[in-house]
Scaffold this motif. Structure first.
Motif, PDB file in Angstrom:
ATOM      1  N   ALA A 281       0.833  -1.203   0.000  1.00 58.63           N
ATOM      2  CA  ALA A 281       0.000   0.000   0.000  1.00 58.63           C
ATOM      3  C   ALA A 281       0.872   1.259   0.000  1.00 58.63           C
ATOM      4  O   ALA A 281       0.552   2.240  -0.686  1.00 58.63           O
ATOM      5  N   LEU A 282       1.966   1.231   0.743  1.00 55.42           N
ATOM      6  CA  LEU A 282       2.852   2.399   0.817  1.00 55.42           C
ATOM      7  C   LEU A 282       3.534   2.690  -0.516  1.00 55.42           C
ATOM      8  O   LEU A 282       3.748   3.845  -0.877  1.00 55.42           O
ATOM      9  N   ILE A 283       3.880   1.661  -1.253  1.00 51.21           N
ATOM     10  CA  ILE A 283       4.618   1.865  -2.508  1.00 51.21           C
ATOM     11  C   ILE A 283       3.719   1.753  -3.745  1.00 51.21           C
ATOM     12  O   ILE A 283       4.226   1.776  -4.867  1.00 51.21           O
ATOM     13  N   ALA A 284       2.413   1.698  -3.524  1.00 54.16           N
ATOM     14  CA  ALA A 284       1.478   1.520  -4.647  1.00 54.16           C
ATOM     15  C   ALA A 284       1.634   2.602  -5.715  1.00 54.16           C
ATOM     16  O   ALA A 284       1.440   2.339  -6.896  1.00 54.16           O
ATOM     17  N   GLY A 285       1.989   3.814  -5.327  1.00 53.26           N
ATOM     18  CA  GLY A 285       2.126   4.905  -6.282  1.00 53.26           C
ATOM     19  C   GLY A 285       3.486   4.983  -6.947  1.00 53.26           C
ATOM     20  O   GLY A 285       3.740   5.906  -7.722  1.00 53.26           O
ATOM     21  N   LEU A 286       4.348   4.020  -6.650  1.00 57.34           N
ATOM     22  CA  LEU A 286       5.686   4.009  -7.235  1.00 57.34           C
ATOM     23  C   LEU A 286       5.831   2.864  -8.234  1.00 57.34           C
ATOM     24  O   LEU A 286       5.280   1.787  -8.023  1.00 57.34           O
ATOM     25  N   ALA A 287       6.585   3.107  -9.268  1.00 52.79           N
ATOM     26  CA  ALA A 287       6.894   2.056 -10.241  1.00 52.79           C
ATOM     27  C   ALA A 287       7.922   1.110  -9.612  1.00 52.79           C
ATOM     28  O   ALA A 287       8.703   1.527  -8.758  1.00 52.79           O
ATOM     29  N   PRO A 288       7.939  -0.162 -10.028  1.00 56.03           N
ATOM     30  CA  PRO A 288       8.923  -1.097  -9.484  1.00 56.03           C
ATOM     31  C   PRO A 288      10.366  -0.582  -9.575  1.00 56.03           C
ATOM     32  O   PRO A 288      11.152  -0.759  -8.648  1.00 56.03           O
ATOM     33  N   ALA A 289      10.706   0.087 -10.661  1.00 53.86           N
ATOM     34  CA  ALA A 289      12.058   0.625 -10.807  1.00 53.86           C
ATOM     35  C   ALA A 289      12.317   1.730  -9.775  1.00 53.86           C
ATOM     36  O   ALA A 289      13.434   1.864  -9.271  1.00 53.86           O
ATOM     37  N   GLU A 290      11.289   2.509  -9.454  1.00 53.53           N
ATOM     38  CA  GLU A 290      11.440   3.555  -8.445  1.00 53.53           C
ATOM     39  C   GLU A 290      11.653   2.950  -7.057  1.00 53.53           C
ATOM     40  O   GLU A 290      12.455   3.447  -6.269  1.00 53.53           O
ATOM     41  N   VAL A 291      10.931   1.868  -6.773  1.00 50.90           N
ATOM     42  CA  VAL A 291      11.093   1.183  -5.491  1.00 50.90           C
ATOM     43  C   VAL A 291      12.508   0.631  -5.371  1.00 50.90           C
ATOM     44  O   VAL A 291      13.175   0.802  -4.341  1.00 50.90           O
ATOM     45  N   ALA A 292      12.988   0.005  -6.420  1.00 53.59           N
ATOM     46  CA  ALA A 292      14.349  -0.547  -6.406  1.00 53.59           C
ATOM     47  C   ALA A 292      15.377   0.572  -6.229  1.00 53.59           C
ATOM     48  O   ALA A 292      16.328   0.437  -5.455  1.00 53.59           O
ATOM     49  N   LEU A 293      15.168   1.682  -6.925  1.00 56.96           N
ATOM     50  CA  LEU A 293      16.074   2.821  -6.796  1.00 56.96           C
ATOM     51  C   LEU A 293      16.029   3.388  -5.382  1.00 56.96           C
ATOM     52  O   LEU A 293      17.077   3.690  -4.802  1.00 56.96           O
ATOM     53  N   LEU A 294      14.848   3.535  -4.825  1.00 54.92           N
ATOM     54  CA  LEU A 294      14.708   4.053  -3.465  1.00 54.92           C
ATOM     55  C   LEU A 294      15.465   3.175  -2.463  1.00 54.92           C
ATOM     56  O   LEU A 294      16.198   3.677  -1.612  1.00 54.92           O
ATOM     57  N   LYS A 295      15.319   1.870  -2.590  1.00 61.50           N
ATOM     58  CA  LYS A 295      16.028   0.952  -1.684  1.00 61.50           C
ATOM     59  C   LYS A 295      17.540   1.086  -1.832  1.00 61.50           C
ATOM     60  O   LYS A 295      18.273   1.109  -0.841  1.00 61.50           O
ATOM     61  N   ARG A 296      18.013   1.184  -3.067  1.00 62.95           N
ATOM     62  CA  ARG A 296      19.460   1.350  -3.292  1.00 62.95           C
ATOM     63  C   ARG A 296      19.951   2.662  -2.699  1.00 62.95           C
ATOM     64  O   ARG A 296      20.996   2.722  -2.057  1.00 62.95           O
ATOM     65  N   LEU A 297      19.187   3.729  -2.911  1.00 65.61           N
ATOM     66  CA  LEU A 297      19.585   5.041  -2.402  1.00 65.61           C
ATOM     67  C   LEU A 297      19.584   5.070  -0.873  1.00 65.61           C
ATOM     68  O   LEU A 297      20.479   5.656  -0.259  1.00 65.61           O
ATOM     69  N   LEU A 298      18.598   4.444  -0.260  1.00 67.62           N
ATOM     70  CA  LEU A 298      18.560   4.384   1.207  1.00 67.62           C
ATOM     71  C   LEU A 298      19.769   3.623   1.748  1.00 67.62           C
ATOM     72  O   LEU A 298      20.361   4.024   2.754  1.00 67.62           O
ATOM     73  N   CYS A 299      20.133   2.541   1.092  1.00 71.14           N
ATOM     74  CA  CYS A 299      21.328   1.792   1.511  1.00 71.14           C
ATOM     75  C   CYS A 299      22.582   2.650   1.367  1.00 71.14           C
ATOM     76  O   CYS A 299      23.460   2.633   2.238  1.00 71.14           O
ATOM     77  N   ARG A 300      22.667   3.409   0.288  1.00 72.21           N
ATOM     78  CA  ARG A 300      23.818   4.289   0.100  1.00 72.21           C
ATOM     79  C   ARG A 300      23.852   5.384   1.149  1.00 72.21           C
ATOM     80  O   ARG A 300      24.920   5.722   1.668  1.00 72.21           O
ATOM     81  N   LEU A 301      22.701   5.967   1.476  1.00 73.56           N
ATOM     82  CA  LEU A 301      22.644   6.991   2.522  1.00 73.56           C
ATOM     83  C   LEU A 301      23.042   6.412   3.870  1.00 73.56           C
ATOM     84  O   LEU A 301      23.777   7.045   4.636  1.00 73.56           O
ATOM     85  N   GLN A 302      22.572   5.209   4.163  1.00 70.62           N
ATOM     86  CA  GLN A 302      22.946   4.556   5.417  1.00 70.62           C
ATOM     87  C   GLN A 302      24.446   4.310   5.453  1.00 70.62           C
ATOM     88  O   GLN A 302      25.104   4.548   6.467  1.00 70.62           O
TER      89      GLN A 302
END
Length: 165
Positions: free
Chosen positions: A130-151
């Motif tokens: 439900a939280l990621i419903a408005g995001l494309a799968p590629a956006e979700v993957a990018l968000l996860k990668r970016l969060l890992c990089r920020l961490q």
């Protein structure tokens, strides 16, 4: 005539801090909103706090672990992990066993803890969907990668060698 600072710049020439544009603030606010939403569901339906749910998930995913290993894995502090473990132990969702080093205990899910994990996991996945419903799968993957990089960047700045999992 004196020069006026550019928009977003102070008179000293430094960028002004605008809280809503400040990435650490945006991350914190988003994290808190998601945590509050999920915490309400876990507390109302299952009587669990977020740290207790994280502990259950880690034990379900990784198997028996010491509290120290859970601290490292979840990036929760020792007191939070200890309180979560005590609460779950009282409810007979986790059990303690002697660790081979004789100084610590292994925490493991009981059968009831495993059952509860199996019951809650689909709900957790539904919240994520439900939280990621408005995001494309590629956006979700990018968000996860970016969060890992920020961490990883935050860990490096803090002098912490532990990278994101």
């Amino acid at each position: 005539m004196t020069a006026q600072p550019r928009q977003g710049m102070s008179e000293t020439g430094h960028a002004d801090l605008t809280l809503d544009d400040y990435l650490p603030y945006r991350l914190s606010v988003a994290s808190n909103a998601v945590s509050r939403l999920i915490a309400r569901a876990y507390e109302d339906r299952f009587g669990l706090t977020i740290p207790q749910w994280r502990l259950i998930c880690v034990l379900a995913e990784d198997g028996p672990m010491t509290q120290g290993a859970i601290v490292t894995r979840t990036v929760m502090d020792k007191v939070t992990v200890s309180r979560a473990a005590q609460g779950l132990s009282r409810r007979r969702l986790v059990e303690r066993a002697e660790h081979h080093d004789g100084r610590s205990h292994l925490l493991a899910l009981t059968r009831e803890g495993q059952r509860l994990h199996s019951e809650i996991s689909p709900l957790a996945m539904a919240y994520e969907a439900a939280l990621i419903a408005g995001l494309a799968p590629a956006e979700v993957a990018l968000l996860k990668r970016l969060l890992c990089r920020l961490q990883g960047a935050a860990n490096a700045l803090a002098g912490d060698a532990a990278g994101p999992r």
